[in-house]
Design a protein around this motif. Structure first.
Motif, short mmCIF file in Angstrom:
data_model
loop_
_atom_site.label_atom_id
_atom_site.label_comp_id
_atom_site.label_asym_id
_atom_site.label_seq_id
_atom_site.Cartn_x
_atom_site.Cartn_y
_atom_site.Cartn_z
N ASN A 248 2.57 7.02 8.03
CA ASN A 248 1.61 7.15 6.92
C ASN A 248 2.28 7.04 5.56
OD1 ASN A 248 -0.39 9.81 8.48
ND2 ASN A 248 -0.47 7.60 8.72
N LYS A 249 1.68 6.20 4.71
CA LYS A 249 2.19 6.11 3.34
C LYS A 249 1.33 6.96 2.39
CE LYS A 249 4.89 2.01 3.13
NZ LYS A 249 5.11 0.70 2.55
N VAL A 250 0.05 7.05 2.76
CA VAL A 250 -0.86 7.86 1.94
C VAL A 250 -1.51 8.89 2.85
CG1 VAL A 250 -2.99 7.83 0.59
CG2 VAL A 250 -1.30 6.02 0.26
N LEU A 251 -1.64 10.11 2.33
CA LEU A 251 -2.36 11.15 3.06
C LEU A 251 -3.64 11.46 2.27
CD1 LEU A 251 -2.23 13.19 5.50
CD2 LEU A 251 -1.48 14.87 3.81
N ILE A 252 -4.78 11.26 2.92
CA ILE A 252 -6.05 11.63 2.29
C ILE A 252 -6.32 13.10 2.61
CG2 ILE A 252 -8.55 11.26 2.24
CD1 ILE A 252 -8.14 8.39 3.01
N TYR A 274 -2.37 -1.02 6.56
CA TYR A 274 -2.17 0.19 5.76
C TYR A 274 -2.14 1.41 6.68
CZ TYR A 274 -3.54 -2.65 1.71
OH TYR A 274 -3.62 -3.60 0.74
N SER A 275 -1.10 2.18 6.59
CA SER A 275 -1.04 3.38 7.43
C SER A 275 -1.41 4.61 6.59
CB SER A 275 0.36 3.54 8.01
OG SER A 275 0.42 4.74 8.76
N VAL A 276 -2.60 5.14 6.90
CA VAL A 276 -3.13 6.26 6.13
C VAL A 276 -3.56 7.35 7.10
CG1 VAL A 276 -4.89 6.96 4.45
CG2 VAL A 276 -3.96 4.63 4.38
N GLY A 277 -3.30 8.59 6.76
CA GLY A 277 -3.74 9.73 7.58
C GLY A 277 -4.72 10.60 6.81
N LEU A 278 -5.43 11.42 7.57
CA LEU A 278 -6.40 12.33 6.93
C LEU A 278 -6.08 13.77 7.30
CD1 LEU A 278 -9.21 13.08 5.54
CD2 LEU A 278 -10.19 12.78 7.82
N PHE A 279 -6.00 14.62 6.29
CA PHE A 279 -5.88 16.06 6.52
C PHE A 279 -7.22 16.66 6.11
CE2 PHE A 279 -4.98 20.42 5.33
CZ PHE A 279 -4.12 20.85 6.32
N LYS A 299 8.34 12.29 5.31
CA LYS A 299 9.27 11.38 4.66
C LYS A 299 8.60 10.15 4.04
CE LYS A 299 13.41 8.95 5.88
NZ LYS A 299 13.50 8.12 7.06
N ASN A 300 7.70 9.49 4.78
CA ASN A 300 7.14 8.23 4.29
C ASN A 300 5.95 8.37 3.35
OD1 ASN A 300 8.95 6.41 5.43
ND2 ASN A 300 7.97 6.66 7.44
N ILE A 352 -1.14 2.04 -3.04
CA ILE A 352 -0.04 1.45 -2.30
C ILE A 352 0.56 0.27 -3.07
CG2 ILE A 352 0.55 0.22 -0.16
CD1 ILE A 352 -1.23 2.19 1.32
N LYS A 353 -0.30 -0.49 -3.75
CA LYS A 353 0.17 -1.64 -4.54
C LYS A 353 1.05 -1.15 -5.68
CE LYS A 353 -3.01 -4.97 -5.20
NZ LYS A 353 -4.18 -5.39 -5.99
N LYS A 354 0.52 -0.14 -6.40
CA LYS A 354 1.24 0.43 -7.52
C LYS A 354 2.65 0.80 -7.11
CE LYS A 354 -1.75 3.19 -10.12
NZ LYS A 354 -2.23 4.56 -10.20
N LYS A 355 2.71 1.45 -5.97
CA LYS A 355 3.97 1.97 -5.47
C LYS A 355 4.94 0.83 -5.18
CE LYS A 355 6.11 5.62 -4.69
NZ LYS A 355 6.25 6.71 -5.65
#
Lengths: 366, 187, 225
Positions: A248-252, A274-279, A299-300, A352-355
């Motif tokens: 995951n790069k972004v955590l929602i 895009y690898s995104v996870g949800l909490f 880490k990611n 993700i683009k910004k990053k």
């Protein structure tokens, strides 16, 4: 038992009855009036009490009085009505009385609108009325979960002798989904309710109150409440991870029905790489702070995105949990407008683009 | 079929909500995940009333669907509102008894069905929604016809006379929907 | 007198009192039965909730004029109108006592209080509210009587009314409210003797004593008998 199709408001009402809450007081308000319309028919079948009061102020005080009997009590309302109930809820917390309140949140402030919103987060999780107290707050994202959490809420209310709020939005109240009720209801054993006013026949008279004019006694009462909330922070943390993994790069971070919309976002983005996870916090108070920090600082993970149907309320608790370890971004719509999966997707793509842009050598940017 | 979404829209009294619920009940009988979500509030008075049903083999995420795979429209305002929203490759089922317009879109399948006429000929204008339901299932096959028939018997079985009319128009709708779609919409 | 009545009728062990906010906020210290403490004006709502769940218990509220006739007007009117089967002891002393002598809804015309320092101006603040009369206009059967406690004879009458109210409740008959005219020498700025005379001369003409409504006869609701 078989799965049956039920509207959220009706399923929650039935869950309350199954949990033994046969005393219900109410005042009509959209979008939760189906709770009352369901219970007015159902209560007589179980020999319970149904009463439509003259105002939400009266409702809160009726449940205060009813709760003093030691029986389980329930009420439901929506945002403006919940504001009127704050007086009674503060007294109940101060007097250590259990009750369950359902808030089917609509857009505010003021009279606002009647469409789904999450703009009562602060009011729900920070106390709501006057004084040093909290409500335990549970946020379902499906009708089945609303049923399960409603039943749990009555147990927690008795366990902690404190009001518990089910925080749903208009969608939870209005939509229909299949639900299953357990064949029989069981819960862990609770201590006897020796605090209830049942008449001073074989014991000394008791007084149920929140008035403590001596500051030392009042402080002692607040410390008792505080200790209960500390215990809840240890024992009542609830959350769910969806597709949270090392890549995951972004955590929602999102709760309630908004979290379901984010699930769709994550599913749609997966094939695009895009690898995104949800909490998804389920207990909003106590807040799953430690668990969130762990997932957000993997880490990611490059950034955290909080998505709410408000101008940004829970985001403050996320910032507190993440404590500066990762950038916390916010996206929300309010006033009854529900963010679409497309809008949320755009936010994630931007992040993700910004990053990655930042990581590129300068010459390639021209 | 992973997930299928259909919006039902018309004005109050056309049985929009019931049609959606009957589909949702049938989905449950087939062991599927379903969500039925209505429009509510001021939108319910005048204009269009609508609901969306999602049927899926797996856990359903967003219950809010902006671009469904199908729309079943019962009146002109609904046609105007939801016709443009159907996802490319999807279905627009039009009650041509009340809607004279047709869509210019070429990326969706349009089925024109004189649902009110069929209902009246069968004996009751009240069963317009069942004509549309039959046609929708005939065209898409997202639930089985036999299960749908069972749902009607359970949910609408109280009025025996009306049930017969319902089953009759369900079948007619189903056959028409199946024939018109020529199988290409089958999920 | 309330406590005495509860003992006489053998009700104490199944009674729950409800304290208001006002002069009687600490009422629970003087009773030997279970007690709840209500937010300001809301005692009738608590009583409703409690009594609906435990109709076998005896429930009473003990409220002053600020609590009942001002902030809690909605709660008392609707409880009476629903015919909730509890008893309200309504103490009317024409002033806010606990907060230090401010104007109450029952303060008489021209009466001096800390918030009406030149006397209550009814042009601006309205006429004093007559609670017993107001509640008697409701169609729901009830027992409503106004009594006073400034003379031994009146005290006997008050006791009789309170006993009647709890008897009605014990029989599950109706809502009952006893309005008790009482003195407040401290905030009226009078000696106890002067206060007794003031109650008789000023209050009783405007707040006539008597039974305004009883469940037996609807004709009673037209006025005092």
């Amino acid at each position: 038992m078989a799965r049956i199709l039920m509207k959220g408001n009706e399923a929650i009402a039935e869950a309350a009855i199954r949990a033994g809450a046969t005393n219900y007081f109410c005042y009509p308000i959209t979008p939760q009036s189906e709770v009352a319309e369901y219970l007015v028919k159902r209560m007589p079948e179980v020999g319970g009490v149904f009463l439509q009061a003259e105002s939400e102020i009266a409702v809160a005080n009726m449940i205060l009085g009813a709760s003093c009997t030691g029986k389980r009590v329930f009420t439901s309302s929506s945002s403006p009505g919940i504001s009127l109930m704050q007086e009674g809820l503060s007294y109940m917390a101060g007097s250590q009385l259990p009750c369950v309140v359902l808030n089917i949140v609509r857009g505010g402030p003021g009279l606002g609108g009647i469409l789904p919103a999450q703009s009562d987060y602060f009011q729900a999780v920070k106390g709501g009325g006057h004084g040093d107290y909290r409500l335990l707050v549970l946020a379902p994202s499906t009708i089945q979960e609303a049923v399960d959490l409603t039943m749990l809420a009555f147990h927690l209310a008795d366990k902690y002798r404190n009001p518990v709020m089910i925080l749903g939005d208009g969608m939870i109240g209005q939509m229909m989904e299949p639900v299953e009720f357990p064949d029989s209801y069981s819960e862990p054993e609770l201590p006897p309710k020796d605090w209830a006013a049942t008449g001073a026949s074989d014991r000394d008279p008791l007084i149920i109150r929140s008035l403590f004019l001596d500051p030392t006694t009042l402080e002692e009462n607040s410390i008792i409440l505080h200790k209960k909330y500390e215990q809840a922070k240890k024992e009542e943390i609830r959350f769910e991870n969806y597709k949270v993994k090392p890549s995951n790069k972004v955590l929602i971070v999102s709760y309630g029905t908004m979290a379901r919309i984010c699930q769709t976002v994550i599913d749609d983005l997966e094939p695009e790489g895009y690898s995104v996870g949800l909490f998804r916090p389920i207990s909003l108070f106590p807040y799953p702070e430690v668990a969130l920090r762990k997932e957000a600082t993997r880490k990611n993970i490059e950034s955290v995105l909080v998505v709410e149907m408000s101008m940004g309320q829970m985001v403050e608790d996320v910032e507190k949990a993440v404590a500066g370890a990762r950038p916390v971004n916010f996206f929300g719509r309010t006033g009854g407008i529900v963010p679409t999966p497309e809008e949320v997707k755009d936010q994630i793509k931007k992040l993700i683009k910004k990053k990655s842009r930042r990581g590129r050598p300068a010459k390639k940017r021209k | 079929m992973a997930q299928y979404e259909v919006t039902w829209a018309g004005f109050g009294g056309q049985g929009i909500m019931v049609a959606g619920q009957l589909l949702a009940y049938t989905g449950i009988e087939e062991g599927k995940q379903v969500v039925w979500i209505p429009s509510y509030g001021p939108e319910m008075r005048g204009g269009t009333a609508y609901c969306t049903v999602v049927v899926s083999d797996s856990r359903i995420g967003s219950p809010i669907i902006n671009n469904p795979r199908a729309a079943c429209v019962f009146n002109r305002p609904s046609f105007d509102k939801f016709g443009p929203k159907v996802r490319p490759g999807g279905l627009l089922l039009v009650n041509s008894s009340l809607i004279t317009a047709t869509t210019d879109r070429t990326d969706i399948t349009q089925i024109l069905l004189p649902a009110n006429r069929i209902a009246i000929d069968a004996g009751s204008p009240k069963v317009t929604n069942i004509v549309m339901l039959g046609a929708f299932v005939g065209a898409t096959g997202i639930v089985s016809y036999n299960h749908l028939k069972e749902t009607l018997k359970v949910k609408l079985g109280k009025k025996k006379g009306l049930l017969e009319v319902n089953l009759k128009v369900l079948e007619e709708g189903y056959n028409r929907g199946k024939a018109e779609s020529k199988g290409k919409l089958r999920a | 007198m309330v406590a005495e009545t509860l003992d006489e009728l053998n009700l104490r062990e199944r009674t729950c009192g409800i304290a208001p906010v006002g002069c009687s906020v600490l009422a629970y210290n003087y009773f030997n039965c279970d007690f709840l403490e209500a937010p300001h004006g809301r005692a009738p709502a608590l009583a409703t909730g409690f009594k609906r769940v435990r109709p076998d218990m005896i429930v009473f509220t003990y409220q002053g004029d600020g609590d009942l006739a001002s902030i809690g007007m909605a709660e008392i009117v609707h409880s009476a109108n629903r015919g909730e089967k509890f008893t309200t002891i309504f103490v009317n002393n024409a002033i806010y006592g606990m907060t230090g002598g401010q104007m109450a809804p029952t303060t008489l015309e021209g009466q001096i209080t800390t918030t009406s320092p030149i006397g209550r101006n009814v042009q601006q603040t309205g006429q004093p509210v007559r609670v017993a009369e107001l509640l008697s206009t409701l169609n729901t059967p009830a027992y409503i009587e106004r009594v006073a406690v400034h003379t031994p004879q009146n005290i006997i009458g008050a006791k009789r009314a309170i006993r009647k109210a709890f008897a009605y409740q014990a029989a599950g008959t109706c809502f009952s409210l006893i309005e008790v005219l009482s003195t407040c020498p401290t905030n009226w700025g009078l000696t106890p003797d002067e206060a007794t005379a003031w109650l008789q001369e000023k209050m009783t003409p405007y707040f006539p004593l008597g039974c305004f409504k009883s469940p037996e006869s609807d004709e009673d609701s037209d006025g005092p008998v």
